[in-house]
Design a protein around this motif. Structure first.
Motif, PDB file in Angstrom:
ATOM      1  N   PHE A  33      32.064  39.341  42.862  1.00 42.03           N
ATOM      2  CA  PHE A  33      32.962  40.380  42.366  1.00 42.03           C
ATOM      3  C   PHE A  33      34.158  39.790  41.633  1.00 42.03           C
ATOM      4  O   PHE A  33      34.636  40.356  40.647  1.00 42.03           O
ATOM      5  CB  PHE A  33      33.433  41.276  43.509  1.00 42.03           C
ATOM      6  CG  PHE A  33      32.419  42.298  43.927  1.00 42.03           C
ATOM      7  CD1 PHE A  33      31.752  43.059  42.980  1.00 42.03           C
ATOM      8  CD2 PHE A  33      32.127  42.507  45.268  1.00 42.03           C
ATOM      9  CE1 PHE A  33      30.826  44.004  43.361  1.00 42.03           C
ATOM     10  CE2 PHE A  33      31.192  43.447  45.649  1.00 42.03           C
ATOM     11  CZ  PHE A  33      30.529  44.199  44.695  1.00 42.03           C
ATOM     12  N   GLU A  34      34.671  38.662  42.107  1.00 41.65           N
ATOM     13  CA  GLU A  34      35.805  38.031  41.429  1.00 41.65           C
ATOM     14  C   GLU A  34      35.430  37.632  39.998  1.00 41.65           C
ATOM     15  O   GLU A  34      36.209  37.810  39.062  1.00 41.65           O
ATOM     16  CB  GLU A  34      36.259  36.803  42.219  1.00 41.65           C
ATOM     17  CG  GLU A  34      37.064  37.143  43.473  1.00 41.65           C
ATOM     18  CD  GLU A  34      37.377  35.912  44.294  1.00 41.65           C
ATOM     19  OE1 GLU A  34      37.104  34.792  43.806  1.00 41.65           O
ATOM     20  OE2 GLU A  34      37.879  36.061  45.422  1.00 41.65           O
ATOM     21  N   GLU A  74      35.049  40.884  37.941  1.00 36.78           N
ATOM     22  CA  GLU A  74      36.359  41.461  37.629  1.00 36.78           C
ATOM     23  C   GLU A  74      37.058  40.680  36.532  1.00 36.78           C
ATOM     24  O   GLU A  74      37.827  41.244  35.746  1.00 36.78           O
ATOM     25  CB  GLU A  74      37.231  41.484  38.891  1.00 36.78           C
ATOM     26  CG  GLU A  74      36.787  42.531  39.919  1.00 36.78           C
ATOM     27  CD  GLU A  74      37.615  42.457  41.179  1.00 36.78           C
ATOM     28  OE1 GLU A  74      38.579  41.688  41.208  1.00 36.78           O
ATOM     29  OE2 GLU A  74      37.287  43.182  42.135  1.00 36.78           O
ATOM     30  N   SER A 119      40.103  48.080  44.308  1.00 32.86           N
ATOM     31  CA  SER A 119      40.919  48.287  43.122  1.00 32.86           C
ATOM     32  C   SER A 119      40.057  48.932  42.056  1.00 32.86           C
ATOM     33  O   SER A 119      38.850  49.036  42.191  1.00 32.86           O
ATOM     34  CB  SER A 119      41.457  46.946  42.604  1.00 32.86           C
ATOM     35  OG  SER A 119      40.383  46.138  42.181  1.00 32.86           O
ATOM     36  N   LYS A 122      39.494  47.647  39.195  1.00 33.93           N
ATOM     37  CA  LYS A 122      38.654  46.580  38.685  1.00 33.93           C
ATOM     38  C   LYS A 122      37.467  46.348  39.615  1.00 33.93           C
ATOM     39  O   LYS A 122      36.355  46.072  39.177  1.00 33.93           O
ATOM     40  CB  LYS A 122      39.464  45.290  38.540  1.00 33.93           C
ATOM     41  CG  LYS A 122      40.472  45.311  37.392  1.00 33.93           C
ATOM     42  CD  LYS A 122      41.133  43.960  37.261  1.00 33.93           C
ATOM     43  CE  LYS A 122      42.104  43.924  36.089  1.00 33.93           C
ATOM     44  NZ  LYS A 122      42.761  42.607  35.960  1.00 33.93           N
ATOM     45  N   HIS A 123      37.724  46.445  40.931  1.00 39.80           N
ATOM     46  CA  HIS A 123      36.635  46.238  41.882  1.00 39.80           C
ATOM     47  C   HIS A 123      35.568  47.307  41.709  1.00 39.80           C
ATOM     48  O   HIS A 123      34.372  47.013  41.739  1.00 39.80           O
ATOM     49  CB  HIS A 123      37.194  46.273  43.300  1.00 39.80           C
ATOM     50  CG  HIS A 123      36.147  46.185  44.367  1.00 39.80           C
ATOM     51  ND1 HIS A 123      35.351  45.082  44.540  1.00 39.80           N
ATOM     52  CD2 HIS A 123      35.746  47.084  45.294  1.00 39.80           C
ATOM     53  CE1 HIS A 123      34.526  45.285  45.538  1.00 39.80           C
ATOM     54  NE2 HIS A 123      34.742  46.496  46.008  1.00 39.80           N
ATOM     55  N   ALA A 157      33.548  46.480  38.871  1.00 38.72           N
ATOM     56  CA  ALA A 157      32.630  45.391  39.180  1.00 38.72           C
ATOM     57  C   ALA A 157      31.402  45.914  39.907  1.00 38.72           C
ATOM     58  O   ALA A 157      30.283  45.449  39.677  1.00 38.72           O
ATOM     59  CB  ALA A 157      33.340  44.325  40.027  1.00 38.72           C
TER      60      ALA A 157
END
Length: 690
Positions: free
Chosen positions: A228-229, A232, A362, A364-365, A368
């Protein structure tokens, strides 16, 4: 100076080594003391025997760090109070940077949940470690002679450090390479849909110390966070995504197929400052909930009064104009917030002790998650399909204990991956989950409802649920589910179903559906009430549902919600009243309570939320349309309404301003019609409508 050591998992990217070079003006003595502390930390902070890979190479690095620490201590003792020469700063700075990188590497090698990832990246880690040891040797060679020769022991230790660092042969062990090749071979088997040999899988897991369901869960949680990082950060083309996704699927296969027992409460590996599981058991989870949202905090922060809230909720509270502490009522001296690292650590340990990864939600999460609609590689896709087929077999023919594990795995598998949801729906998981909804085991029932909630987020999942005749079962679960959480999740399923107009019609045809949601809105807890309100908002997009909602007592229930201290719940209640008033039967029900109308006018003037004001304006406009001149006259005589409408015209959004302008014009029209005509004033002045 080196960054402060943090016992929590680092927030930096795995195998990224962001060393900080000491400032140019630092004194040699201060730099030497900091370097000695850092080297001691490296020398004592890693047990090479417990590492999944590079045990021999890390052992060499630890030995070099020990020799370097002895050298630095000898220099500090032999030099005494005399200042070190200024020329020593360059060499000591180089050592400081190199040892920071070495500490980062060792932290990554020993990082919980990263065993398989370290194994697959053993060559990269070995290369980085060779470079770091070379930097140590180079830095020792450039130290001034008057520092190295401060004593005979210092000179001998310096020569030994340099020799050991230059000669260090850091490379992956042959067993590591063999295990990595086995993993890649199994990923190739997954690509063709073949099942790997269970004994080969166990040999790989044993090599890196994965011996239980819990260990697999930790590894999956780490890889999921890593995936996920990168997503994102916009790394859809990151070449590692295919490998990460494949490894995650491999570990899911191991966890689901090879391990029968779910060991939720397995204690973590010994650490310098362990947090016993018994201590976690004594913690009341409600104390870790944000006082504003009543949900578990993911980013706890402390305000000026000492109270702790979730960052997003307290920021929203302050943004809406509230300058008081929600718990104590004290006026906030300032709006600064400080991260509460202690509470965050407790929450993280509590989640990990239950096999849940800690990842801050978030926007963004969520984006993702949307990017997981397609698998990253054929190996991952093939492995997930094998896992799903195994779970379906356990759901359909398993024992009660197997049902419990299989439903829990479906719940976890479908939580944050769109492709997993699609595979489960395609394989026919929804009908079997509905079949188990009547289980007498509260845990199975809870897992089933949570799994269905996750699958209902997928369009095909919603269609499968309705086609299988599950609407009535979900409505029943809102009231008869054994756990409150299951009741709340059942209401949330109805919310996702209500996004489709046809499904709304199906829901409204169930006699108990709307009364059940109204009852939950009255008697449920915060989350249950909120889910009921948003579900009814969707169901009421069908005009035929309004009469049923009024008969079920929705107006009285919403009126009671307006007294809630939860601003978001009040906002949702006003929005639902506005939708209810779009039809004549709903408008009549709202108008039957003059006190409610007065209260809505007060909200229009007093609310700090623009969305609340716009919902109020839309509601009052609907009441005027359906109630005619009688309602317009009543509103025109209500104190404070006109200034609030003019303020909304000036500051509101497009829709809110439009509704407010229409109301003002209607009120003016009504009272102008009742007044006798007035001659035009001299000069030809005209009245301009808003």
């Amino acid at each position: 100076m080196a960054p402060p050591h943090d016992s929590r998992p680092p927030l930096r990217r795995m195998l990224a080594l962001p060393a900080v070079c000491p400032c140019e003006g630092i004194s040699p003595g201060t730099l030497l003391a900091s370097l000695a502390s850092l080297v001691a930390d490296v020398a004592a902070g890693c047990d090479a025997g417990a590492l999944p890979a590079l045990r021999r190479g890390v052992g060499v690095a630890v030995r070099v760090a020990g020799l370097l620490h002895a050298f630095l201590e000898e220099v500090r003792w032999a030099a005494g109070p005399a200042p070190l020469p200024g020329g020593s700063v360059l060499g000591l700075s180089e050592l400081h940077v190199a040892m920071q990188k070495m500490r980062f590497l060792m932290e990554d090698c020993a990082r919980k949940g990263a065993r398989l990832w370290v194994l697959m990246n053993a060559e990269v880690v070995a290369s980085e470690l060779r470079v770091v040891l070379g930097s140590v040797a180079t830095a020792m060679d450039v130290l001034p002679a008057n520092v190295v020769a401060v004593s005979d022991d210092a000179r001998e230790l310096a020569a030994l450090v340099s020799e050991q660092a230059w000669r260090a042969a850091v490379r992956p062990d042959e067993d590591n390479c063999r295990a990595a090749r086995s993993v890649r071979s199994m990923l190739t088997q997954f690509r063709s849909g073949a099942t790997p040999d269970a004994e080969d899988v166990r040999l790989v897991l044993g090599r890196i110390g994965i011996a239980s369901w819990w260990d697999c869960s930790q590894e999956v949680a780490f890889l999921e966070a890593e995936l996920f990082e990168r997503l994102e950060a916009g790394g859809e083309n990151d070449k590692d995504l295919v490998l990460i996704s494949g490894l995650m699927a491999f570990l899911l296969y191991c966890r689901i197929v090879l391990f029968d027992c779910i060991d939720y409460n397995k204690a973590s590996a010994p650490a310098p400052a362990p947090r016993p599981a018994s201590c976690l058991a004594l913690i009341n989870p409600e104390a870790l909930q944000c006082p504003i949202t009543l949900e578990l905090m993911t980013d706890p922060v402390t305000v000026a009064t000492g109270q702790t809230y979730d960052r997003a909720s307290i920021k929203r509270w302050i943004k809406n104009g509230c300058r008081t502490c929600p718990v104590t009522g004290e006026k906030l001296r300032n709006t600064d917030v400080l991260p509460n690292i202690a509470v965050r650590g407790i929450i993280e340990q509590l989640l990990l002790s239950n096999g849940v990864s800690f990842h801050e939600p978030s926007c963004k999460h969520r984006m993702a998650v949307d990017k997981t609609a397609l698998p990253f590689g054929t190996a991952s896709a093939g492995c997930v399909r094998l896992v799903v087929a195994f779970l379906i077999s356990k759901l359909s023919r398993g024992s009660p204990e197997e049902h419990k594990k299989a439903t829990y795995e479906v719940r976890k598998l479908s939580k944050r991956n769109v492709f997993h949801r699609a595979c489960l729906v395609e394989a026919g998981a929804v009908p079997w989950l509905l079949h188990l909804l009547s289980s007498t085991d509260a845990a199975v029932q809870d897992n089933v409802v949570a799994g269905l909630l996750n699958l209902s987020k997928h369009p095909a999942g919603r269609r499968a649920l309705v086609d299988a005749g599950g609407l009535g079962l979900i409505v029943d679960a809102v009231t008869v589910a054994a756990k409150v959480e299951a009741q709340q999740n059942a209401a949330a399923i109805l919310f996702y179903l209500s996004s489709n107009a046809d499904y709304c019609e199906e829901i409204s045809r169930i006699p108990e559906a709307i009364p059940t949601l109204v009852n939950l809105m009255q008697e449920g807890k915060y989350r249950g009430r909120k889910n009921a309100v948003v579900s009814l908002y969707g169901v009421l997009q069908r005009a035929s549902s309004h009469g049923k909602a009024v008969s079920a007592g929705i107006v009285a229930a919403l009126a009671s919600l307006l007294s809630s201290d939860r601003e978001d719940l009040v906002n949702d209640a006003v929005a639902l009243l506005a939708r209810l008033a779009e039809q004549p039967v709903g408008a009549a029900a709202v108008l039957s309570s003059s006190a409610l109308v007065t209260r809505l006018v007060d909200f229009l003037g007093a609310s700090a939320s623009r969305s609340m004001k716009e919902h109020c304006a839309a509601l009052l406009a609907s009441l005027c349309r359906h109630g005619g001149d009688t309602v317009v006259a009543m509103l025109g005589k209500t104190p404070g309404l006109m200034p609030s409408l003019y303020a909304l015209i000036a500051d509101g959004g497009p829709q809110g301003s439009k509704k407010a302008r229409w109301l003002v014009n209607e009120i003016h029209r009504h009272f102008e019609q009742r007044q006798p005509p007035v001659a035009a004033p001299p000069g030809g002045d005209r009245v301009i409508r808003v």
